[in-house]
Scaffold this motif. Structure first.
Motif, PDB file in Angstrom:
ATOM      1  N   TYR A 187       0.798  -1.372   0.127  1.00 14.96           N
ATOM      2  CA  TYR A 187      -0.118  -0.274  -0.027  1.00 14.96           C
ATOM      3  C   TYR A 187       1.095   1.163   0.023  1.00 14.96           C
ATOM      4  CZ  TYR A 187      -3.251  -3.637   1.647  1.00 14.96           C
ATOM      5  OH  TYR A 187      -3.980  -4.716   1.596  1.00 14.96           O
ATOM      6  N   ALA A 188       0.433   2.017  -1.044  1.00 12.77           N
ATOM      7  CA  ALA A 188       1.317   3.328  -1.166  1.00 12.77           C
ATOM      8  C   ALA A 188       0.922   4.451   0.001  1.00 12.77           C
ATOM      9  CB  ALA A 188       1.386   3.895  -2.434  1.00 12.77           C
ATOM     10  N   GLU A 189       1.658   5.266   0.358  1.00  9.40           N
ATOM     11  CA  GLU A 189       1.360   6.606   1.338  1.00  9.40           C
ATOM     12  C   GLU A 189       0.053   7.187   0.633  1.00  9.40           C
ATOM     13  OE1 GLU A 189       3.999   9.622   2.463  1.00  9.40           O
ATOM     14  OE2 GLU A 189       4.085   8.567   4.152  1.00  9.40           O
ATOM     15  N   ARG A 190      -0.779   7.608   1.192  1.00  4.36           N
ATOM     16  CA  ARG A 190      -1.458   8.566   0.712  1.00  4.36           C
ATOM     17  C   ARG A 190      -1.598   9.951   1.430  1.00  4.36           C
ATOM     18  NH1 ARG A 190      -7.118   4.307   0.593  1.00  4.36           N
ATOM     19  NH2 ARG A 190      -5.866   2.530  -0.263  1.00  4.36           N
ATOM     20  N   SER A 191      -1.858  10.740   0.366  1.00  2.00           N
ATOM     21  CA  SER A 191      -1.765  12.394   0.741  1.00  2.00           C
ATOM     22  C   SER A 191      -3.082  12.829   0.230  1.00  2.00           C
ATOM     23  CB  SER A 191      -0.832  12.915   0.179  1.00  2.00           C
ATOM     24  OG  SER A 191       0.591  12.361   0.930  1.00  2.00           O
ATOM     25  N   TYR A 192      -3.814  13.851   1.232  1.00  2.00           N
ATOM     26  CA  TYR A 192      -4.930  14.470   0.907  1.00  2.00           C
ATOM     27  C   TYR A 192      -4.704  15.935   0.984  1.00  2.00           C
ATOM     28  CZ  TYR A 192      -6.734   9.954   1.203  1.00  2.00           C
ATOM     29  OH  TYR A 192      -7.183   8.551   1.105  1.00  2.00           O
ATOM     30  N   ARG A 193      -5.231  16.828  -0.025  1.00  2.00           N
ATOM     31  CA  ARG A 193      -5.187  18.450   0.172  1.00  2.00           C
ATOM     32  C   ARG A 193      -6.282  18.811  -0.562  1.00  2.00           C
ATOM     33  NH1 ARG A 193       0.952  20.444  -0.490  1.00  2.00           N
ATOM     34  NH2 ARG A 193       0.304  21.856   0.800  1.00  2.00           N
ATOM     35  N   SER A 194      -6.737  20.082  -0.218  1.00  2.82           N
ATOM     36  CA  SER A 194      -7.980  20.654  -1.007  1.00  2.82           C
ATOM     37  C   SER A 194      -7.609  21.586  -2.071  1.00  2.82           C
ATOM     38  CB  SER A 194      -8.560  21.581   0.068  1.00  2.82           C
ATOM     39  OG  SER A 194      -9.755  22.453  -0.575  1.00  2.82           O
TER      40      SER A 194
ATOM     41  N   LEU B  39      -2.355  26.676   2.016  1.00  2.22           N
ATOM     42  CA  LEU B  39      -1.406  25.737   1.297  1.00  2.22           C
ATOM     43  C   LEU B  39      -0.513  24.794   2.343  1.00  2.22           C
ATOM     44  CD1 LEU B  39       0.810  28.382  -0.895  1.00  2.22           C
ATOM     45  CD2 LEU B  39      -1.154  27.063  -1.287  1.00  2.22           C
ATOM     46  N   ARG B  40      -0.646  25.202   3.590  1.00  4.06           N
ATOM     47  CA  ARG B  40      -0.221  24.082   4.606  1.00  4.06           C
ATOM     48  C   ARG B  40      -1.028  23.062   5.153  1.00  4.06           C
ATOM     49  NH1 ARG B  40       3.370  23.439   9.023  1.00  4.06           N
ATOM     50  NH2 ARG B  40       2.227  22.750  10.846  1.00  4.06           N
ATOM     51  N   PRO B  41      -2.409  22.972   4.877  1.00  2.19           N
ATOM     52  CA  PRO B  41      -3.076  21.891   5.329  1.00  2.19           C
ATOM     53  C   PRO B  41      -2.855  20.616   4.783  1.00  2.19           C
ATOM     54  CG  PRO B  41      -4.378  23.640   5.678  1.00  2.19           C
ATOM     55  CD  PRO B  41      -3.316  24.425   5.145  1.00  2.19           C
ATOM     56  N   LEU B  42      -2.518  19.588   5.169  1.00  2.90           N
ATOM     57  CA  LEU B  42      -2.285  18.281   4.612  1.00  2.90           C
ATOM     58  C   LEU B  42      -2.817  17.076   5.425  1.00  2.90           C
ATOM     59  CD1 LEU B  42      -0.568  16.581   2.172  1.00  2.90           C
ATOM     60  CD2 LEU B  42       1.387  17.072   3.723  1.00  2.90           C
ATOM     61  N   VAL B  43      -3.215  16.052   5.035  1.00  2.00           N
ATOM     62  CA  VAL B  43      -3.219  14.878   5.640  1.00  2.00           C
ATOM     63  C   VAL B  43      -2.652  13.827   5.053  1.00  2.00           C
ATOM     64  CG1 VAL B  43      -5.210  12.856   6.364  1.00  2.00           C
ATOM     65  CG2 VAL B  43      -5.447  15.379   6.701  1.00  2.00           C
ATOM     66  N   ARG B  44      -1.739  13.132   5.662  1.00  2.00           N
ATOM     67  CA  ARG B  44      -0.855  12.020   4.942  1.00  2.00           C
ATOM     68  C   ARG B  44      -1.133  10.652   5.828  1.00  2.00           C
ATOM     69  NH1 ARG B  44       3.958  14.291   5.335  1.00  2.00           N
ATOM     70  NH2 ARG B  44       3.886  14.881   3.095  1.00  2.00           N
ATOM     71  N   ALA B  45      -1.491   9.469   4.915  1.00  2.00           N
ATOM     72  CA  ALA B  45      -2.029   8.433   5.907  1.00  2.00           C
ATOM     73  C   ALA B  45      -0.643   7.564   5.339  1.00  2.00           C
ATOM     74  CB  ALA B  45      -2.913   7.969   5.341  1.00  2.00           C
TER      75      ALA B  45
ATOM     76  N   ILE C  11      -9.138  18.047   4.466  1.00  2.00           N
ATOM     77  CA  ILE C  11     -10.307  17.414   3.870  1.00  2.00           C
ATOM     78  C   ILE C  11     -11.472  18.044   4.328  1.00  2.00           C
ATOM     79  CG2 ILE C  11     -11.577  15.231   3.774  1.00  2.00           C
ATOM     80  CD1 ILE C  11      -8.850  13.881   4.405  1.00  2.00           C
ATOM     81  N   PRO C  12     -11.974  19.101   3.751  1.00  2.00           N
ATOM     82  CA  PRO C  12     -13.129  20.053   3.965  1.00  2.00           C
ATOM     83  C   PRO C  12     -14.443  19.314   3.524  1.00  2.00           C
ATOM     84  CG  PRO C  12     -12.080  20.681   2.083  1.00  2.00           C
ATOM     85  CD  PRO C  12     -11.282  19.938   2.463  1.00  2.00           C
ATOM     86  N   VAL C  13     -15.398  19.503   4.410  1.00  2.00           N
ATOM     87  CA  VAL C  13     -16.701  18.828   4.058  1.00  2.00           C
ATOM     88  C   VAL C  13     -17.689  19.867   3.310  1.00  2.00           C
ATOM     89  CG1 VAL C  13     -19.017  18.091   5.160  1.00  2.00           C
ATOM     90  CG2 VAL C  13     -16.748  17.347   6.402  1.00  2.00           C
ATOM     91  N   SER C  14     -18.144  19.326   2.240  1.00  2.00           N
ATOM     92  CA  SER C  14     -18.838  19.961   1.353  1.00  2.00           C
ATOM     93  C   SER C  14     -20.365  19.533   1.562  1.00  2.00           C
ATOM     94  CB  SER C  14     -18.479  19.976  -0.101  1.00  2.00           C
ATOM     95  OG  SER C  14     -19.224  20.807  -0.953  1.00  2.00           O
ATOM     96  N   LEU C  15     -21.093  20.323   1.971  1.00  2.00           N
ATOM     97  CA  LEU C  15     -22.701  19.776   2.214  1.00  2.00           C
ATOM     98  C   LEU C  15     -23.232  19.771   0.843  1.00  2.00           C
ATOM     99  CD1 LEU C  15     -23.843  21.837   5.527  1.00  2.00           C
ATOM    100  CD2 LEU C  15     -22.846  19.455   5.115  1.00  2.00           C
ATOM    101  N   ARG C  16     -22.849  20.546  -0.254  1.00  2.00           N
ATOM    102  CA  ARG C  16     -23.396  20.646  -1.589  1.00  2.00           C
ATOM    103  C   ARG C  16     -23.081  19.265  -2.092  1.00  2.00           C
ATOM    104  NH1 ARG C  16     -21.831  25.250  -5.963  1.00  2.00           N
ATOM    105  NH2 ARG C  16     -23.157  24.342  -7.750  1.00  2.00           N
ATOM    106  N   GLN C  17     -21.766  19.091  -2.144  1.00  2.00           N
ATOM    107  CA  GLN C  17     -21.225  17.614  -2.744  1.00  2.00           C
ATOM    108  C   GLN C  17     -22.136  16.611  -2.116  1.00  2.00           C
ATOM    109  OE1 GLN C  17     -17.235  16.943  -2.247  1.00  2.00           O
ATOM    110  NE2 GLN C  17     -16.368  18.447  -3.656  1.00  2.00           N
ATOM    111  N   ARG C  18     -22.535  16.472  -0.722  1.00  2.00           N
ATOM    112  CA  ARG C  18     -23.082  15.493  -0.206  1.00  2.00           C
ATOM    113  C   ARG C  18     -24.575  15.483  -0.871  1.00  2.00           C
ATOM    114  NH1 ARG C  18     -21.652  15.397   6.007  1.00  2.00           N
ATOM    115  NH2 ARG C  18     -19.775  14.193   6.086  1.00  2.00           N
ATOM    116  N   LYS C  19     -25.118  16.498  -1.160  1.00  2.00           N
ATOM    117  CA  LYS C  19     -26.601  16.675  -1.463  1.00  2.00           C
ATOM    118  C   LYS C  19     -26.548  15.938  -2.852  1.00  2.00           C
ATOM    119  CE  LYS C  19     -28.365  20.464   1.466  1.00  2.00           C
ATOM    120  NZ  LYS C  19     -28.803  21.939   1.375  1.00  2.00           N
TER     121      LYS C  19
END
Length: 209
Positions: free
Chosen positions: A14-21, A70-76, A121-129
């Motif tokens: 499994y490769a390392e996963r990174s998430y940004r907005s 630019l700074r926020p990042l989630v790395r798994a 990883i922001p939550v978008s209520l519009r995307q959910r709808k």
């Protein structure tokens, strides 16, 4: 999965996963360009007082823009989840993560009950709808989708929910691993905080004068 896959160590499977907005990145670049143009013009053409104001404004504004866009990042990784938020970086061994959830924001909750927000990883209520409407219509969404639901096709998910689903998969695989145990570590981003404090103090003094 083939027998070769089963015999491979987890770090090779499994490769390392990174998430940004992407929206935050685009907005941050735009604001930095705008601030550089306005600040540069003030530094080149302004009077001495204006130039000092521009310097302190840039010291305050540029790190703030970088921190929130630019700074926020989630790395798994295989053993830990790294969460880089505006002013601090949190390292969570997977064994210390109790749950990952998303309501109005995405959060990681540790086994001690501490909650860490995942700014990248922001939550978008519009995307959910939109995803909900697609699910009710049985339509196939774009390139991101969730688990298959029988013969009804893929179940669409908002990007934040899809990212959390992927993170939960990594967590489930790693939670019992010895190398994934430990306590959360929090580090403050002093390189970001210091110029903000200097800029804010400088602007306060200049305004008082």
């Amino acid at each position: 999965m083939t027998s070769q896959d089963r015999s491979s160590p987890p770090q090779q499977q499994y490769a390392e996963r990174s998430y940004r907005s992407p929206a935050a990145l685009a907005g941050g670049v735009f604001l930095l360009l705008l601030g550089g143009w306005l600040g540069g013009d003030a530094l080149l053409r302004g009077a001495a007082h204006t130039k000092l104001m521009a310097v302190f404004a840039l010291l305050l504004g540029v790190p703030l823009v970088v921190a929130y866009t630019l700074r926020p990042l989630v790395r798994a990784g295989d053993d830990r989840l790294t969460v880089r938020n505006p002013f601090r970086t949190v390292t969570l061994p997977w064994g210390s993560v109790e749950t990952l959830r998303a309501a109005f924001s995405t959060e990681a909750v540790s086994t001690s009950g501490t909650t860490y927000q995942l700014w990248a990883i922001p939550v978008s209520l519009r995307q959910r709808k939109k995803a909900g409407r697609q699910a009710r219509r049985g339509a196939t969404p774009g390139p991101r989708f969730g688990p298959r639901a029988g013969d009804d096709g893929p179940v669409p998910l908002a990007m934040a929910d899809q990212a959390l689903a992927e993170l939960r998969e990594v967590q489930e695989r790693a939670a019992g691993r010895e190398s994934a145990q430990g306590e959360p570590v929090v580090r403050w981003a002093y390189a970001v905080i210091a110029p903000i404090v200097v800029g804010a103090a400088g602007l306060t003094v200049m305004a008082a004068l």
